[in-house]
Design an enzyme around this catalytic site. Structure first.
Site, mmCIF file in Angstrom:
data_model
loop_
_atom_site.group_PDB
_atom_site.id
_atom_site.type_symbol
_atom_site.label_atom_id
_atom_site.label_comp_id
_atom_site.label_asym_id
_atom_site.label_seq_id
_atom_site.Cartn_x
_atom_site.Cartn_y
_atom_site.Cartn_z
ATOM 1 C CB THR A 133 2.491 6.639 -4.124
ATOM 2 O OG1 THR A 133 3.363 6.409 -3.010
ATOM 3 C CG2 THR A 133 2.527 8.124 -4.396
ATOM 4 C CG ASP A 135 5.734 6.387 -0.568
ATOM 5 O OD1 ASP A 135 5.327 5.764 0.440
ATOM 6 O OD2 ASP A 135 6.471 5.874 -1.431
ATOM 7 N NE ARG A 283 2.235 -1.326 -0.494
ATOM 8 C CZ ARG A 283 3.398 -1.839 -0.903
ATOM 9 N NH1 ARG A 283 4.493 -1.114 -0.760
ATOM 10 N NH2 ARG A 283 3.470 -3.009 -1.464
HETATM 11 O O1 F6P Z 1 6.066 3.378 -2.410
HETATM 12 C C1 F6P Z 1 5.260 2.739 -1.485
HETATM 13 C C2 F6P Z 1 6.085 1.962 -0.502
HETATM 14 O O2 F6P Z 1 5.215 1.335 0.420
HETATM 15 C C3 F6P Z 1 7.144 2.770 0.243
HETATM 16 O O3 F6P Z 1 6.603 3.548 1.271
HETATM 17 C C4 F6P Z 1 8.073 1.697 0.694
HETATM 18 O O4 F6P Z 1 9.380 2.181 0.879
HETATM 19 C C5 F6P Z 1 8.030 0.719 -0.446
HETATM 20 O O5 F6P Z 1 6.826 0.958 -1.139
HETATM 21 C C6 F6P Z 1 8.090 -0.731 -0.036
HETATM 22 O O6 F6P Z 1 8.162 -1.482 -1.179
HETATM 23 P P1 F6P Z 1 7.896 -3.045 -1.284
HETATM 24 O O7 F6P Z 1 6.420 -3.253 -1.109
HETATM 25 O O8 F6P Z 1 8.370 -3.409 -2.627
HETATM 26 O O9 F6P Z 1 8.658 -3.670 -0.155
#
Ligand code: F6P
Length: 356
Positions: A133, A135, A283
């Site tokens: 992750t 995070d 990401r």
């Molecule tokens: O857990 C990783 C993350 O990028 C968080 O930082 C963020 O809140 C969430 O996923 C966003 O999720 P999605 O890609 O489902 O919008």
């Protein structure tokens, strides 16, 4: 040896590097190895969507972002609810595992995904988790793979804001991912030289934030950069119950906390404020070297646990040592920023405001 593998939840930059570590190590350990890659996370395990991963699939992917297996979110809170066709998801996953005569399943996932991994382990499957992750909010490991790559992207966003902030004498807010945890914001804020860092673990007072901006202004720095965690909240919001906060956010005219903050700062100081949200770029792209190394170490350790038959564990990093921790100890626990940590104290000592 028959091994299943899947990547689950939000993607991150070194998922492929981790799978490469697992695959290369396993192929050098076993001559009779078959690896099944499940597509789109638990979805592939539930609906028997998989393919056999050949040795060559693990080559040339060290630097590739995303995941060659695809991923999806399968919320843990819905895992025991039947799907739209009445299918029992847990039973179906156990069935796929048994039908393929797997010796173990390796799950690359974050908080929710590892809760499901633990559930499958409790169902008697041999499961090994790898802490993924951006995070870095997984309990039981000092570091997760993906974190440093995402911090690099977020830091670059702050770096790029610096020159324009100075030319325009504005306040700039950069909103950083991290869900309910401020680890990414703390690191990127420090690395990017943010003046104010707001994280969920340290609810902010708007008066303190504005005072920090004005103090800089009076000190000859007519611009400020605020690194705001997407989960940051004001002291007042932090007093609300979960239900009250949910209602407030649902009815809010602001798309996120940063926009509300921007409005409040402008109302109070009259200084122009701009918001930048790097969002999912955090990401994306290649993993940084640190993550490539960590991912390789985690991948090899996961293969070693397979070899030793030490299932029901997550690979982890503790005090710079690659180790393991039982999945049941990790499942459902969140690692947060400690407001009294050395890093926060050091940030304060160089004048960074946390608005607390
Ligand atoms: O857990 C990783 C993350 O990028 C968080 O930082 C963020 O809140 C969430 O996923 C966003 O999720 P999605 O890609 O489902 O919008």
């Amino acid at each position: 040896m028959r091994v299943g593998m899947l990547t689950s939840g939000g993607d991150c930059q070194s998922l492929n590097a981790t799978m490469r570590g697992v695959g290369k190590a396993l192929f050098s350990m076993y001559n009779d190895l078959t690896i099944f890659g499940f597509e789109d996370g638990y979805h592939g395990l539930i609906y028997s969507q998989y393919h056999q991963m050949e040795r060559k699939e693990f080559s040339g992917i060290l630097t590739r972002g995303g995941t060659i297996l695809g991923t999806s979110r399968t919320p843990f809170k819905l895992i025991n609810e039947p799907d739209v066709n009445g299918l029992n998801k847990v039973a179906s996953m156990v069935h796929t595992y048994k039908q393929l005569k797997l010796d173990c399943l390796i799950v690359l996932g974050g908080n929710g995904s590892l809760k499901t991994a633990n559930l499958l382990s409790e169902q008697g499957l041999n499961v090994i988790g790898c802490p993924k992750t951006i995070d870095n909010d997984l309990w039981g490991t000092d570091m997760t793979f993906g974190f440093h790559s995402a911090v690099a992207v977020a830091t670059n966003a702050i770096d790029c804001i610096h020159s324009t902030a100075a030319s325009h004498k504005r306040v700039f807010i950069v909103e950083i991912m991290g869900h309910k945890v401020g680890m990414m914001t703390l690191y990127a804020g420090l690395a990017g030289g943010a003046d104010i860092i707001l994280i969920p673990e340290m609810p902010y007072h708007i008066e303190s934030v504005c005072a920090a901006i004005e103090q800089r202004y009076q000190g000859g720095s007519p611009f400020s950069i605020i690194a705001v965690a997407e989960g940051a909240m004001s002291y007042e919001d932090a007093q609300l119950s979960k239900k009250e906060l949910k209602k407030k956010l649902e009815n809010s005219k602001y798309p996120s906390v940063s926009y509300e903050l921007a409005d409040q700062i402008f109302q109070r100081t009259g200084i122009e404020v701009r918001v930048t949200v790097p969002g999912h770029t955090q990401r994306g792209g290649e993993p940084v070297p640190y993550d490539r190394v960590l991912a390789t170490q985690f991948g090899v350790e996961a293969a070693n646990l397979v070899k030793k038959g030490e299932f029901g564990n997550m690979v982890a990093m503790k005090n710079n040592i690659i180790t393991k921790i039982p999945l049941k100890e990790v499942a459902g626990k969140l690692k947060q920023v400690d407001p009294n940590s050395q890093l926060v104290q050091e940030a304060k000592e160089i004048g960074i405001s946390f608005g607390d």
